[in-house]
Design a protein around this motif. Structure first.
Motif, PDB file in Angstrom:
ATOM      1  N   LYS A  24       0.551  -1.177  -0.023  1.00  0.00           N
ATOM      2  CA  LYS A  24      -0.104  -0.526   0.081  1.00  0.00           C
ATOM      3  C   LYS A  24       0.823   1.154   0.015  1.00  0.00           C
ATOM      4  CE  LYS A  24      -3.566  -1.948   1.869  1.00  0.00           C
ATOM      5  NZ  LYS A  24      -4.873  -1.956   3.246  1.00  0.00           N
ATOM      6  N   VAL A  25       1.787   1.520   0.928  1.00  0.00           N
ATOM      7  CA  VAL A  25       2.852   2.449   0.588  1.00  0.00           C
ATOM      8  C   VAL A  25       3.333   2.760  -0.342  1.00  0.00           C
ATOM      9  CG1 VAL A  25       5.193   3.247   1.605  1.00  0.00           C
ATOM     10  CG2 VAL A  25       3.601   2.166   3.039  1.00  0.00           C
ATOM     11  N   THR A  26       3.653   1.711  -1.392  1.00  0.00           N
ATOM     12  CA  THR A  26       4.328   2.023  -2.472  1.00  0.00           C
ATOM     13  C   THR A  26       3.562   2.073  -3.400  1.00  0.00           C
ATOM     14  OG1 THR A  26       5.823  -0.109  -2.272  1.00  0.00           O
ATOM     15  CG2 THR A  26       5.377   0.789  -4.557  1.00  0.00           C
ATOM     16  N   ARG A  27       1.962   2.027  -3.690  1.00  0.00           N
ATOM     17  CA  ARG A  27       1.210   2.390  -4.035  1.00  0.00           C
ATOM     18  C   ARG A  27       1.491   2.776  -3.971  1.00  0.00           C
ATOM     19  NH1 ARG A  27      -4.844   1.461  -3.845  1.00  0.00           N
ATOM     20  NH2 ARG A  27      -5.696   2.987  -5.214  1.00  0.00           N
ATOM     21  N   ALA A  28       0.901   4.246  -2.935  1.00  0.00           N
ATOM     22  CA  ALA A  28       0.639   5.839  -2.660  1.00  0.00           C
ATOM     23  C   ALA A  28       1.762   6.282  -3.273  1.00  0.00           C
ATOM     24  CB  ALA A  28       0.321   5.681  -0.888  1.00  0.00           C
ATOM     25  N   LYS A  29       2.790   5.899  -3.084  1.00  0.00           N
ATOM     26  CA  LYS A  29       4.304   6.867  -3.901  1.00  0.00           C
ATOM     27  C   LYS A  29       3.941   6.847  -4.968  1.00  0.00           C
ATOM     28  CE  LYS A  29       7.481   5.973   0.046  1.00  0.00           C
ATOM     29  NZ  LYS A  29       8.898   4.725   0.252  1.00  0.00           N
ATOM     30  N   GLY A  30       3.987   6.125  -6.009  1.00  0.00           N
ATOM     31  CA  GLY A  30       3.608   5.730  -7.379  1.00  0.00           C
ATOM     32  C   GLY A  30       2.353   6.570  -7.220  1.00  0.00           C
ATOM     33  N   ASP A  31       1.469   6.641  -6.876  1.00  0.00           N
ATOM     34  CA  ASP A  31       0.100   7.418  -7.706  1.00  0.00           C
ATOM     35  C   ASP A  31       0.849   9.095  -6.546  1.00  0.00           C
ATOM     36  OD1 ASP A  31      -1.426   5.804  -7.628  1.00  0.00           O
ATOM     37  OD2 ASP A  31      -2.516   5.626  -5.561  1.00  0.00           O
ATOM     38  N   ILE A  73       0.092  14.770  -0.484  1.00  0.00           N
ATOM     39  CA  ILE A  73       0.043  14.492   0.642  1.00  0.00           C
ATOM     40  C   ILE A  73      -0.954  13.223   0.466  1.00  0.00           C
ATOM     41  CG2 ILE A  73      -0.123  14.373   3.306  1.00  0.00           C
ATOM     42  CD1 ILE A  73       0.177  17.336   3.514  1.00  0.00           C
ATOM     43  N   ALA A  74      -0.218  11.825   1.595  1.00  0.00           N
ATOM     44  CA  ALA A  74      -1.422  10.870   2.033  1.00  0.00           C
ATOM     45  C   ALA A  74      -0.603  10.904   2.991  1.00  0.00           C
ATOM     46  CB  ALA A  74      -1.150  10.022   1.351  1.00  0.00           C
ATOM     47  N   TYR A  75      -2.224  10.230   4.293  1.00  0.00           N
ATOM     48  CA  TYR A  75      -2.143  10.375   5.216  1.00  0.00           C
ATOM     49  C   TYR A  75      -2.030   8.993   6.502  1.00  0.00           C
ATOM     50  CZ  TYR A  75      -3.583  15.385   5.956  1.00  0.00           C
ATOM     51  OH  TYR A  75      -3.539  17.021   5.958  1.00  0.00           O
ATOM     52  N   GLY A  76      -2.029   8.172   5.111  1.00  0.00           N
ATOM     53  CA  GLY A  76      -1.269   7.129   5.887  1.00  0.00           C
ATOM     54  C   GLY A  76      -2.600   5.604   6.232  1.00  0.00           C
ATOM     55  N   ALA A  77      -2.245   4.603   6.900  1.00  0.00           N
ATOM     56  CA  ALA A  77      -2.989   3.781   7.045  1.00  0.00           C
ATOM     57  C   ALA A  77      -4.238   4.569   8.191  1.00  0.00           C
ATOM     58  CB  ALA A  77      -1.944   2.726   7.476  1.00  0.00           C
ATOM     59  N   ASP A  78      -3.681   5.579   8.738  1.00  0.00           N
ATOM     60  CA  ASP A  78      -4.627   6.129   9.967  1.00  0.00           C
ATOM     61  C   ASP A  78      -5.171   6.966   9.884  1.00  0.00           C
ATOM     62  OD1 ASP A  78      -2.299   8.246   9.773  1.00  0.00           O
ATOM     63  OD2 ASP A  78      -2.535   7.855  12.070  1.00  0.00           O
ATOM     64  N   ASN A  79      -5.035   7.743   8.198  1.00  0.00           N
ATOM     65  CA  ASN A  79      -6.287   8.812   8.152  1.00  0.00           C
ATOM     66  C   ASN A  79      -5.794   9.981   8.206  1.00  0.00           C
ATOM     67  OD1 ASN A  79      -6.828   9.274   5.650  1.00  0.00           O
ATOM     68  ND2 ASN A  79      -9.199   8.871   6.189  1.00  0.00           N
ATOM     69  N   THR A  80      -4.944  10.527   9.139  1.00  0.00           N
ATOM     70  CA  THR A  80      -5.067  11.579  10.226  1.00  0.00           C
ATOM     71  C   THR A  80      -3.909  11.781   9.395  1.00  0.00           C
ATOM     72  OG1 THR A  80      -4.156   9.968  11.943  1.00  0.00           O
ATOM     73  CG2 THR A  80      -7.179  10.891  11.909  1.00  0.00           C
ATOM     74  N   GLN A  81      -3.628  13.510   9.782  1.00  0.00           N
ATOM     75  CA  GLN A  81      -2.259  13.880   9.987  1.00  0.00           C
ATOM     76  C   GLN A  81      -1.023  13.477  10.998  1.00  0.00           C
ATOM     77  OE1 GLN A  81      -2.390  18.182   9.675  1.00  0.00           O
ATOM     78  NE2 GLN A  81      -0.289  17.889   8.726  1.00  0.00           N
ATOM     79  N   TYR A  91       5.039  14.438  -1.099  1.00  0.00           N
ATOM     80  CA  TYR A  91       5.617  14.493  -2.270  1.00  0.00           C
ATOM     81  C   TYR A  91       7.624  14.641  -2.321  1.00  0.00           C
ATOM     82  CZ  TYR A  91       7.685  15.810  -7.207  1.00  0.00           C
ATOM     83  OH  TYR A  91       7.773  15.332  -8.256  1.00  0.00           O
ATOM     84  N   TRP A  92       7.293  15.081  -1.267  1.00  0.00           N
ATOM     85  CA  TRP A  92       8.777  16.017  -1.544  1.00  0.00           C
ATOM     86  C   TRP A  92       9.314  15.156  -0.071  1.00  0.00           C
ATOM     87  CZ3 TRP A  92       9.516  18.613  -4.773  1.00  0.00           C
ATOM     88  CH2 TRP A  92       9.183  20.057  -5.515  1.00  0.00           C
ATOM     89  N   THR A  93       9.214  14.102   0.088  1.00  0.00           N
ATOM     90  CA  THR A  93       9.654  12.959   0.980  1.00  0.00           C
ATOM     91  C   THR A  93      10.274  11.836   1.045  1.00  0.00           C
ATOM     92  OG1 THR A  93       7.924  13.605   2.374  1.00  0.00           O
ATOM     93  CG2 THR A  93       9.892  14.963   3.002  1.00  0.00           C
ATOM     94  N   LEU A  94       9.438  11.243  -0.490  1.00  0.00           N
ATOM     95  CA  LEU A  94       9.160  10.123  -1.041  1.00  0.00           C
ATOM     96  C   LEU A  94       9.762   9.327  -0.878  1.00  0.00           C
ATOM     97  CD1 LEU A  94       6.799  10.565  -4.379  1.00  0.00           C
ATOM     98  CD2 LEU A  94       6.022  10.180  -2.123  1.00  0.00           C
ATOM     99  N   ASP A  95      11.944   9.112  -0.828  1.00  0.00           N
ATOM    100  CA  ASP A  95      12.637   8.698  -0.544  1.00  0.00           C
ATOM    101  C   ASP A  95      13.008   8.507   0.910  1.00  0.00           C
ATOM    102  OD1 ASP A  95      12.871   9.145  -3.505  1.00  0.00           O
ATOM    103  OD2 ASP A  95      14.396  11.204  -3.211  1.00  0.00           O
ATOM    104  N   GLU A  96      11.989   8.872   2.092  1.00  0.00           N
ATOM    105  CA  GLU A  96      12.272   8.350   2.623  1.00  0.00           C
ATOM    106  C   GLU A  96      11.515   6.725   2.994  1.00  0.00           C
ATOM    107  OE1 GLU A  96      10.712  11.435   5.356  1.00  0.00           O
ATOM    108  OE2 GLU A  96      12.498  12.725   5.116  1.00  0.00           O
ATOM    109  N   ASP A  97      12.388   6.171   3.932  1.00  0.00           N
ATOM    110  CA  ASP A  97      11.586   4.795   4.205  1.00  0.00           C
ATOM    111  C   ASP A  97      10.596   4.901   5.308  1.00  0.00           C
ATOM    112  OD1 ASP A  97      10.412   2.236   4.060  1.00  0.00           O
ATOM    113  OD2 ASP A  97      12.838   1.701   4.331  1.00  0.00           O
ATOM    114  N   THR A  98       9.721   4.978   5.162  1.00  0.00           N
ATOM    115  CA  THR A  98       8.241   5.107   6.084  1.00  0.00           C
ATOM    116  C   THR A  98       7.830   3.252   6.287  1.00  0.00           C
ATOM    117  OG1 THR A  98       6.099   5.023   4.914  1.00  0.00           O
ATOM    118  CG2 THR A  98       7.265   7.487   5.137  1.00  0.00           C
ATOM    119  N   SER A  99       8.852   2.794   6.501  1.00  0.00           N
ATOM    120  CA  SER A  99       7.835   1.420   6.628  1.00  0.00           C
ATOM    121  C   SER A  99       9.473   1.238   8.004  1.00  0.00           C
ATOM    122  CB  SER A  99       8.307   0.330   5.998  1.00  0.00           C
ATOM    123  OG  SER A  99       8.874   0.473   4.775  1.00  0.00           O
ATOM    124  N   LYS A 100      10.036   1.455   8.276  1.00  0.00           N
ATOM    125  CA  LYS A 100      11.038   1.672   8.979  1.00  0.00           C
ATOM    126  C   LYS A 100      10.801   2.163  10.264  1.00  0.00           C
ATOM    127  CE  LYS A 100      14.267  -0.713   5.807  1.00  0.00           C
ATOM    128  NZ  LYS A 100      15.509  -1.328   5.602  1.00  0.00           N
TER     129      LYS A 100
END
Length: 151
Positions: free
Chosen positions: A47-54, A122-130, A141-150
């Motif tokens: 889901k994170v990968t798809r959101a980054k592509g979107d 911006i996508a707010y992630g799984a919790d859908n809150t900021q 968009y400006w921080t897509l290269d950071e690995d949010t899964s870690k």
């Protein structure tokens, strides 16, 4: 000798014992418990990968809008509606419809971005809150290269 042969024959026709079935069920349960967290984690990463592509796709459409319209879009709706000069375009604009992130929330378009750039998606992630961490963390968009899964 004859009695033991009958017992062996009777046992061979009888199927599995309750103990054998219980052992098999315990083994299956242990394997399922070990594999399930791995599969759930993979789904979250997908889901994170798809959101980054979107987000990258939407940002490309924002840049195309800027090139063709000589201005930045004011809102996400500007990307979805057909430009006034494009009478021969199919229904819709730069995007087919207002996109949803993999968690069912809306992508947020900000102009100007909080970081001083012209825009941000911006996508707010799984919790859908900021805010949030890990899979609940925001994707920008400006921080897509950071690995949010870690995180």
């Amino acid at each position: 000798m004859l009695r033991s042969a009958r017992r062996i024959a009777r046992r061979a026709d009888g199927g599995f014992t309750l103990m054998e079935l219980m052992i098999v069920l315990v083994i299956i349960g242990v394997l399922a418990a070990a594999v399930t967290p791995v599969l759930v984690s993979r789904a979250d990463k997908a889901k994170v990968t798809r959101a980054k592509g979107d987000i990258k796709h939407i940002a490309d459409q924002v840049k195309l809008f800027k090139m063709e319209q000589n201005r930045w879009p004011d809102a996400m709706e500007d990307l979805v509606t057909r430009p006034s000069y494009a009478k021969d375009w199919p229904e819709g604009g730069y995007l087919e419809k207002s996109p949803k992130d993999p968690w069912g929330g809306d992508y947020i378009f900000r102009k100007p971005a909080d970081n001083g750039k012209e825009f941000d998606i911006i996508a707010y992630g799984a919790d859908n809150t900021q805010g949030g961490e890990g899979f609940d963390g925001d994707l920008s968009y400006w921080t897509l290269d950071e690995d949010t899964s870690k995180k």
